[in-house]
Design a protein around this motif. Sequence first.
Motif, short mmCIF file in Angstrom:
data_model
loop_
_atom_site.label_atom_id
_atom_site.label_comp_id
_atom_site.label_asym_id
_atom_site.label_seq_id
_atom_site.Cartn_x
_atom_site.Cartn_y
_atom_site.Cartn_z
N LEU A 417 52.26 16.73 9.38
CA LEU A 417 51.68 18.06 9.20
C LEU A 417 52.68 19.04 8.62
O LEU A 417 52.30 20.02 7.97
N PHE A 418 53.98 18.81 8.83
CA PHE A 418 54.98 19.73 8.36
C PHE A 418 55.35 19.48 6.89
O PHE A 418 56.12 20.25 6.32
N MET A 419 54.81 18.42 6.32
CA MET A 419 55.09 18.13 4.91
C MET A 419 54.28 19.05 3.99
O MET A 419 53.21 19.54 4.36
N GLU A 420 54.80 19.24 2.81
CA GLU A 420 54.03 19.93 1.78
C GLU A 420 52.88 19.02 1.34
O GLU A 420 52.99 17.78 1.43
N PRO A 421 51.75 19.59 0.89
CA PRO A 421 50.61 18.75 0.47
C PRO A 421 51.00 17.66 -0.52
O PRO A 421 50.52 16.52 -0.43
N ARG A 422 51.88 17.99 -1.48
CA ARG A 422 52.30 16.99 -2.46
C ARG A 422 53.02 15.84 -1.78
O ARG A 422 52.82 14.66 -2.11
N ASP A 423 53.90 16.16 -0.78
CA ASP A 423 54.63 15.12 -0.06
C ASP A 423 53.70 14.30 0.82
O ASP A 423 53.92 13.09 1.01
N GLN A 424 52.66 14.92 1.37
CA GLN A 424 51.70 14.19 2.18
C GLN A 424 50.95 13.14 1.35
O GLN A 424 50.74 12.01 1.78
N VAL A 425 50.56 13.53 0.13
CA VAL A 425 49.89 12.58 -0.76
C VAL A 425 50.82 11.44 -1.15
O VAL A 425 50.43 10.26 -1.16
N GLN A 426 52.07 11.77 -1.43
CA GLN A 426 53.04 10.74 -1.79
C GLN A 426 53.27 9.78 -0.61
O GLN A 426 53.36 8.56 -0.79
N PHE A 427 53.33 10.34 0.58
CA PHE A 427 53.49 9.52 1.78
C PHE A 427 52.30 8.58 1.95
O PHE A 427 52.45 7.40 2.28
N TYR A 428 51.11 9.10 1.70
CA TYR A 428 49.90 8.29 1.82
C TYR A 428 49.92 7.11 0.85
O TYR A 428 49.61 5.97 1.24
N HIS A 429 50.29 7.35 -0.39
CA HIS A 429 50.30 6.27 -1.40
C HIS A 429 51.36 5.22 -1.05
O HIS A 429 51.11 4.01 -1.19
#
Length: 443
Positions: A417-429
């Motif tokens: 939750l503390f990640m930026e949206p861009r980092d969250q998407v990258q983490f998901y991939h």
Amino acid sequence: MSNEELAPKSRTPSISETNNKHGAQIKKSSSQELQKLNETIKAKWKNWWIRSFFTIVMISGFYVIIICGPPAIILLVISLQVKCYHEIISVGNLHFKKYNLPWFRTLSWYFLGSTNYFFYGQLITEYFAEFMQKRDLFMFLLQHHRLISFLLYTTGIMLFVLSLRKNYYKVQFALFGWYQLTLLIILTPGHLITQNLMTGLIWFLLPVSLVICNDIMAYVFGFFFGKTQLIKLSPKKTWEGFIGGWFSTVVFGLVVSELMCNYQYFYCPPQFESSSLAATMDCSPSPMFQLSYQFTPHPSALQVFNSMPASFQDGLSNILAVFLKSLDSEKKIWMYPMMYHGIVLATFSSLIAPFGGFFASGFKRAFKIKDFSDTIPGHGGIMDRFDCQFLMGCFVNVYIASVVSAYNPNKLLKQVLFMEPRDQVQFYHKLRDMLHANGLINP
């Protein structure tokens, strides 16, 4: 007639009078020894009843808190560690009171607050961040939590330096080390115990109950059978109590582990509702909490067990359910893998955790005090009751990370939750690609 002839002659006591006098002295001495022994026995049994009564009171209160759920247990842990910290700091305050040093109490409580801010702010960051998302101030505090904690601690060091007085440097630095060491041995284990709780109530309740069981049974065995002193730091501790406590605790650990593995409330990590922060325990049991470990007992042991009357076998199954309920047609015993861990925890709580108590006993001997306080009649202070629990809690946390590898998946998700949206998407991939490469999901 001379004066010597007129003076009364001293009479030599007869043998019978001497014997009577000696016998009266022996009788009086025996009576005093008997009276002293009687008073000692009365005092011993009085302490037994007082100690037993307040043990029941504490266990009953602890049971009520368990029913209230994880939030109440977390508040209990915080309260206990603050009280233990207060008891140890009070000993230092009395010992160094004659120097009339400034800010000692103020700084000790300041460092307690700043350290707790770090530990429990970390806990909120890991487990409760989703509840703070809509509150900008809280999110700012959580995102910059470590920086704020560092600045608070640094401020404490600055205040300590400003409080230094000429000719008292050595004493003041001794006091600084006093409350820093106290923070280390009290607050760090308290935080680790809370982390154990968030992994599943079983990792909190089982170790705590094992230490309580060992303490009670070691006292019982030592009270009735103790003759050989165990360690000079604790004159009342005996080898008989030490060994009897270990055996009883291992049996208790097997029974309680088997019992807790049957209820989700104990082995599921707490899930907190966003509206009320009420905790629910609902999950699919991991292999650790499923009947999967089996072994075949020695034929002679089975022969002895089968030769017992049916009524005795039924009674034995109620005490040690694992030895009867899990027997199948092939005479194999099925166990929860958690029961193996229960044996390890029981052994540590019986053979190693008591040295936390011996450490505390050495501390008390150094400052010539019997107990840290008189908060609990028959037991002493809170620290007197929980000295072993802190060492046990640290071991459990290390054991979970090193051997069990149990974790709470929600902890990782909340950190995202503390990640930026861009980092969250990258983490998901990246996570999806890794799971696909390991054959766990379809492309």
